[in-house]
Design a protein around this motif. Sequence first.
Motif, mmCIF file in Angstrom:
data_model
loop_
_atom_site.group_PDB
_atom_site.id
_atom_site.type_symbol
_atom_site.label_atom_id
_atom_site.label_comp_id
_atom_site.label_asym_id
_atom_site.label_seq_id
_atom_site.Cartn_x
_atom_site.Cartn_y
_atom_site.Cartn_z
ATOM 1 N N GLN A 182 0.832 -1.200 0.000
ATOM 2 C CA GLN A 182 0.000 0.000 0.000
ATOM 3 C C GLN A 182 0.873 1.258 0.000
ATOM 4 O O GLN A 182 0.568 2.233 -0.692
ATOM 5 C CB GLN A 182 -0.948 -0.002 1.200
ATOM 6 C CG GLN A 182 -2.043 1.062 1.093
ATOM 7 C CD GLN A 182 -3.042 0.984 2.215
ATOM 8 O OE1 GLN A 182 -2.675 0.945 3.392
ATOM 9 N NE2 GLN A 182 -4.330 0.964 1.877
ATOM 10 N N LYS A 183 1.961 1.213 0.741
ATOM 11 C CA LYS A 183 2.894 2.347 0.753
ATOM 12 C C LYS A 183 3.514 2.538 -0.627
ATOM 13 O O LYS A 183 3.774 3.675 -1.063
ATOM 14 C CB LYS A 183 3.980 2.110 1.798
ATOM 15 C CG LYS A 183 4.920 3.285 1.974
ATOM 16 C CD LYS A 183 5.913 3.028 3.108
ATOM 17 C CE LYS A 183 6.840 4.221 3.295
ATOM 18 N NZ LYS A 183 7.811 3.998 4.401
ATOM 19 N N ARG A 184 3.749 1.441 -1.335
ATOM 20 C CA ARG A 184 4.317 1.496 -2.683
ATOM 21 C C ARG A 184 3.339 2.105 -3.686
ATOM 22 O O ARG A 184 3.740 2.574 -4.749
ATOM 23 C CB ARG A 184 4.704 0.072 -3.107
ATOM 24 C CG ARG A 184 5.266 -0.055 -4.508
ATOM 25 C CD ARG A 184 5.753 -1.458 -4.801
ATOM 26 N NE ARG A 184 6.202 -1.572 -6.185
ATOM 27 C CZ ARG A 184 5.532 -2.201 -7.141
ATOM 28 N NH1 ARG A 184 4.391 -2.838 -6.873
ATOM 29 N NH2 ARG A 184 6.003 -2.223 -8.378
ATOM 30 N N GLY A 185 2.043 2.093 -3.366
ATOM 31 C CA GLY A 185 1.051 2.677 -4.258
ATOM 32 C C GLY A 185 0.042 1.696 -4.820
ATOM 33 O O GLY A 185 -0.777 2.066 -5.674
ATOM 34 N N ILE A 186 0.076 0.441 -4.363
ATOM 35 C CA ILE A 186 -0.954 -0.514 -4.762
ATOM 36 C C ILE A 186 -2.272 -0.096 -4.105
ATOM 37 O O ILE A 186 -2.330 0.192 -2.913
ATOM 38 C CB ILE A 186 -0.578 -1.947 -4.355
ATOM 39 C CG1 ILE A 186 0.764 -2.345 -4.974
ATOM 40 C CG2 ILE A 186 -1.677 -2.930 -4.753
ATOM 41 C CD1 ILE A 186 0.807 -2.251 -6.484
ATOM 42 N N ILE A 187 -3.333 -0.070 -4.893
ATOM 43 C CA ILE A 187 -4.642 0.370 -4.427
ATOM 44 C C ILE A 187 -5.395 -0.818 -3.828
ATOM 45 O O ILE A 187 -5.574 -1.848 -4.492
ATOM 46 C CB ILE A 187 -5.467 0.961 -5.582
ATOM 47 C CG1 ILE A 187 -4.712 2.126 -6.240
ATOM 48 C CG2 ILE A 187 -6.855 1.385 -5.109
ATOM 49 C CD1 ILE A 187 -4.397 3.273 -5.325
ATOM 50 N N PHE A 188 -5.837 -0.659 -2.587
ATOM 51 C CA PHE A 188 -6.628 -1.693 -1.933
ATOM 52 C C PHE A 188 -8.105 -1.307 -2.020
ATOM 53 O O PHE A 188 -8.558 -0.371 -1.360
ATOM 54 C CB PHE A 188 -6.176 -1.894 -0.484
ATOM 55 C CG PHE A 188 -4.889 -2.662 -0.379
ATOM 56 C CD1 PHE A 188 -4.893 -4.011 -0.038
ATOM 57 C CD2 PHE A 188 -3.667 -2.061 -0.673
ATOM 58 C CE1 PHE A 188 -3.707 -4.738 0.027
ATOM 59 C CE2 PHE A 188 -2.478 -2.766 -0.611
ATOM 60 C CZ PHE A 188 -2.494 -4.116 -0.263
ATOM 61 N N ASP A 189 -8.816 -2.030 -2.883
ATOM 62 C CA ASP A 189 -10.218 -1.751 -3.180
ATOM 63 C C ASP A 189 -11.100 -2.777 -2.487
ATOM 64 O O ASP A 189 -10.784 -3.972 -2.471
ATOM 65 C CB ASP A 189 -10.443 -1.813 -4.701
ATOM 66 C CG ASP A 189 -11.902 -1.680 -5.078
ATOM 67 O OD1 ASP A 189 -12.513 -0.649 -4.739
ATOM 68 O OD2 ASP A 189 -12.438 -2.612 -5.718
ATOM 69 N N VAL A 190 -12.223 -2.333 -1.939
ATOM 70 C CA VAL A 190 -13.084 -3.241 -1.160
ATOM 71 C C VAL A 190 -13.675 -4.350 -2.027
ATOM 72 O O VAL A 190 -13.542 -5.532 -1.710
ATOM 73 C CB VAL A 190 -14.203 -2.453 -0.445
ATOM 74 C CG1 VAL A 190 -15.189 -3.422 0.212
ATOM 75 C CG2 VAL A 190 -13.604 -1.523 0.606
ATOM 76 N N GLY A 191 -14.360 -3.997 -3.122
ATOM 77 C CA GLY A 191 -14.950 -5.022 -3.987
ATOM 78 C C GLY A 191 -15.729 -6.058 -3.197
ATOM 79 O O GLY A 191 -15.528 -7.264 -3.346
#
Length: 418
Positions: free
Chosen positions: A273-282
């Motif tokens: 997440q810090k790297r920029g990967i988006i965590f989406d609920v879905g």
Amino acid sequence: MKTKILWIGKLYATSFIFLFTMVTMAQDYDILIKNGHLIDAKNNIDKVMDVAIKDGKIAEVSNSISKNKAKTVIDAKGLYVSAGLIDIHSHNFYGTESNAYLSNGFYAVPPDGFTFRSGVTTVADAGGAGWRNFRQFKEQVIDRSKTRVLSFLNIVGSGMKGGPIEQNLSDMDARMTAMVARQFPNDVVGVKLAHFSGFDWTPAERAAEAGRLADIPVMIDFGGSEPELSLETLFMEKLRPGDIFTHAYGHVDGRTPIVDENGKVRDYVFAAQKRGIIFDVGHGGGSFVFEQVVPAMEQGLKPNSISTDLHTGSMNGGMKDMANIMSKFLNLGMSLSEVIAVSTWEPAKIIQRTDLGHISVGAVADVTVLNHKKGEFGFIDTRNTKMEGDQKVECELTIRDGKVVYDLNGLSKPAWSK
């Protein structure tokens, strides 16, 4: 005498017309939302403000705007005003083709029946169409819906038709996917990979390649492999910053869960997440469990975007709608301003549509009015377990492109007796 009476009558009529014209001219705005608590993450607004709308655009945002300036005045006192909600994981390529699942099949839903009533004005269909059938999706759904419908193109050319079709490596064409995405830049906002079963990085690599070629994000529904493919490798090597890991709080076969067996979020998840990967609920019908989301939230792993994974298999279960998911995160420790941000401005940035998700003068007038309720409520996950909560949000009114498209309690309507 008769002539004098006629002259006086004409004078009164002329005066009335003049006054009516002056009043009408003074009504600078089509709609005025007064006294509502505006939450706008882009513009750092979190206070009571008036919002005026003219010709489908936000015309003025101010501490106080005279109600005499508007044709329609909506009193939003005690309510919260935000940009129209953006759901970046939905399934709307509905149709009547048998054995087509979410690509012109019976399990996808027409957007207008399920968006406005929960405050959503924009959806992104997540992989229903591939490059082969995108034009059909555009003509059948995008161009016929009042909801703004966008698309994550499936890396599978035939789209999300389920079963063997989604296992066809020969139909995963990065170049053709990127070409169609570039042909329709106003409609296609990303690439989608889902439902592949097998110990093989090829699908993820081709989806990532299509994303690079078209300069758009990739959304991946990861799992289904025995043995499991490395989640850490996906995050740190296969995906780029800005790419989207959906179903973030799920626990499904063939995918490593983000929270381990000891209830601890894996270190590389925070690093991702810090790297920029988006965590989406879905959320969906099988990809949101309290066993994952509760410890994750307690340890600070908040979602970057809230989305529904709307389809016939999720809408009547624990998911329900966007407002219900937002309510879950309110009860999991997020503030209302945070929940609105990851349902408006943050997803707008993720899909590179920064014209959306905010209440700025000149922006499109997509507006949601929410009621923040306190009480005793229950919320269900996809394992049919329950979490109790003391607050929830409910959509009171939705405006799309400057027009009221949903009004739960008649806030925008005159009394019948008047």
